[in-house]
Scaffold this motif. Structure first.
Motif, PDB file in Angstrom:
ATOM      1  N   UNK A 132      40.442  -6.211 -40.547  1.00  0.00           N
ATOM      2  CA  UNK A 132      41.439  -6.549 -41.572  1.00  0.00           C
ATOM      3  C   UNK A 132      41.728  -5.337 -42.452  1.00  0.00           C
ATOM      4  N   UNK A 133      40.695  -4.553 -42.754  1.00  0.00           N
ATOM      5  CA  UNK A 133      40.864  -3.344 -43.564  1.00  0.00           C
ATOM      6  C   UNK A 133      41.698  -2.301 -42.833  1.00  0.00           C
ATOM      7  N   UNK A 134      41.450  -2.158 -41.530  1.00  0.00           N
ATOM      8  CA  UNK A 134      42.123  -1.123 -40.758  1.00  0.00           C
ATOM      9  C   UNK A 134      43.543  -1.513 -40.382  1.00  0.00           C
ATOM     10  N   UNK A 135      43.787  -2.813 -40.181  1.00  0.00           N
ATOM     11  CA  UNK A 135      45.121  -3.280 -39.779  1.00  0.00           C
ATOM     12  C   UNK A 135      45.523  -4.473 -40.646  1.00  0.00           C
ATOM     13  N   UNK A 136      45.745  -4.246 -41.940  1.00  0.00           N
ATOM     14  CA  UNK A 136      45.970  -5.366 -42.863  1.00  0.00           C
ATOM     15  C   UNK A 136      47.253  -6.140 -42.603  1.00  0.00           C
ATOM     16  N   UNK A 137      48.206  -5.535 -41.897  1.00  0.00           N
ATOM     17  CA  UNK A 137      49.487  -6.225 -41.705  1.00  0.00           C
ATOM     18  C   UNK A 137      49.616  -6.814 -40.306  1.00  0.00           C
ATOM     19  N   UNK A 138      48.571  -6.707 -39.519  1.00  0.00           N
ATOM     20  CA  UNK A 138      48.597  -7.251 -38.172  1.00  0.00           C
ATOM     21  C   UNK A 138      47.811  -8.552 -38.123  1.00  0.00           C
ATOM     22  N   UNK A 139      48.202  -9.410 -37.223  1.00  0.00           N
ATOM     23  CA  UNK A 139      47.488 -10.664 -37.054  1.00  0.00           C
ATOM     24  C   UNK A 139      46.099 -10.368 -36.498  1.00  0.00           C
ATOM     25  N   UNK A 140      45.091 -10.960 -37.109  1.00  0.00           N
ATOM     26  CA  UNK A 140      43.728 -10.713 -36.654  1.00  0.00           C
ATOM     27  C   UNK A 140      43.459 -11.423 -35.340  1.00  0.00           C
ATOM     28  N   UNK A 141      42.657 -10.798 -34.516  1.00  0.00           N
ATOM     29  CA  UNK A 141      42.181 -11.417 -33.280  1.00  0.00           C
ATOM     30  C   UNK A 141      40.689 -11.178 -33.196  1.00  0.00           C
ATOM     31  N   UNK A 142      40.062 -11.817 -32.224  1.00  0.00           N
ATOM     32  CA  UNK A 142      38.626 -11.631 -32.053  1.00  0.00           C
ATOM     33  C   UNK A 142      38.323 -10.601 -30.973  1.00  0.00           C
ATOM     34  N   UNK A 143      39.314  -9.813 -30.613  1.00  0.00           N
ATOM     35  CA  UNK A 143      39.100  -8.716 -29.685  1.00  0.00           C
ATOM     36  C   UNK A 143      38.878  -7.446 -30.505  1.00  0.00           C
ATOM     37  N   UNK A 144      37.632  -6.995 -30.550  1.00  0.00           N
ATOM     38  CA  UNK A 144      37.280  -5.857 -31.396  1.00  0.00           C
ATOM     39  C   UNK A 144      37.093  -4.582 -30.579  1.00  0.00           C
ATOM     40  N   UNK A 145      37.720  -4.531 -29.404  1.00  0.00           N
ATOM     41  CA  UNK A 145      37.556  -3.377 -28.527  1.00  0.00           C
ATOM     42  C   UNK A 145      38.003  -2.092 -29.200  1.00  0.00           C
ATOM     43  N   UNK A 146      39.167  -2.122 -29.869  1.00  0.00           N
ATOM     44  CA  UNK A 146      39.691  -0.912 -30.510  1.00  0.00           C
ATOM     45  C   UNK A 146      38.785  -0.462 -31.655  1.00  0.00           C
TER      46      UNK A 146
END
Length: 236
Positions: free
Chosen positions: A172-186
């Motif tokens: 959420x901190x790194x991509x605050x304007x993107x929809x969160x997902x549970x894929x944390x690969x990046x």
């Protein structure tokens, strides 16, 4: 260098202690996590040899606790019969300096300890300095590493939080304007590449720990204001 050999097999514990003493090191034994924690409270040990198969608890969780409590001032070497890649990876990501599989080749253990002794030698600066304005990280040895925007945001969030941040919070901190997902690969890839980048640039391990089943945590990193600390020589 004073070493605490945490091993519940009496014969193996004695063998390790005798070998280390024979090579000029000070070594004592502990046969459980409870005994180890009691002996570490005095702060007289620089290195712990830790067997994962102890009778009174999860040694991987204890490893994380040791790193949180003592930071990088305590060397941790895993000596275990568990040799699966996933277990070695978990231990190293949780803060272990090295992982040796039983039966241990004793000269290799000695070589690992001698290498570790170089890291544990006192330094003038033991702290890493993060400049979020210039996007730079200064190692304890004085090397300056240029950071990307994402790398700076990641470290800044972890340092400011002063504790463990889970992957959802970090994403959420790194991509605050993107929809969160549970894929944390990046996110995991970013952490992995940052560790490799710092290691290649400085020869030192970035104090960014993976806390198993929880997230990530930074220790020994200080945020600095480059405009006010330039005269101190912390940022060049």
């Amino acid at each position: 260098m004073r070493i605490l050999v945490t091993e519940d097999h009496p014969d193996l514990q004695l063998e390790l202690i005798d070998y280390l003493r024979m090579h000029g090191l000070i070594a004592d034994g502990a046969d459980s996590l409870f005994s180890m924690n009691e002996k570490l409270t005095g702060g007289q040990y620089q290195v712990v040899l830790l067997d994962l198969g102890l009778p009174d608890g999860d040694a991987l969780e204890c490893l994380t606790s040791l790193r949180q409590q003592f930071g990088l001032q305590l060397g941790i070497v895993i000596v275990s019969a568990r040799g699966q890649p996933i277990e070695r990876t978990q231990a190293l990501n949780s803060g272990a300096d090295a992982y040796l599989v039983k039966p241990v080749f004793l000269p290799e253990l000695l070589a690992v300890l001698m290498q570790l002794a170089q890291r544990l030698e006192p330094k003038i600066h033991l702290t890493w300095y993060l400049d979020i304005i210039r996007r730079t990280l200064r190692s304890p040895g004085g090397e300056i590493i240029a950071l990307s925007h994402s790398e700076t945001s990641l470290l800044s969030a972890l340092v400011e939080h002063k504790g463990v941040l889970n992957k959802e919070q970090l994403q959420c901190t790194l991509t605050p304007f993107l929809k969160l997902s549970h894929d944390y690969t990046r996110l995991d890839t970013l952490v992995c590449r940052l560790r490799q980048k710092v290691k290649m640039a400085t020869g030192e391990a970035l104090p960014l720990m993976t806390i198993r089943n929880k997230g990530y945590q930074c220790i020994d990193i200080m945020l600095v204001d480059s405009l006010r600390t330039q005269h101190l020589g912390l940022i060049s």
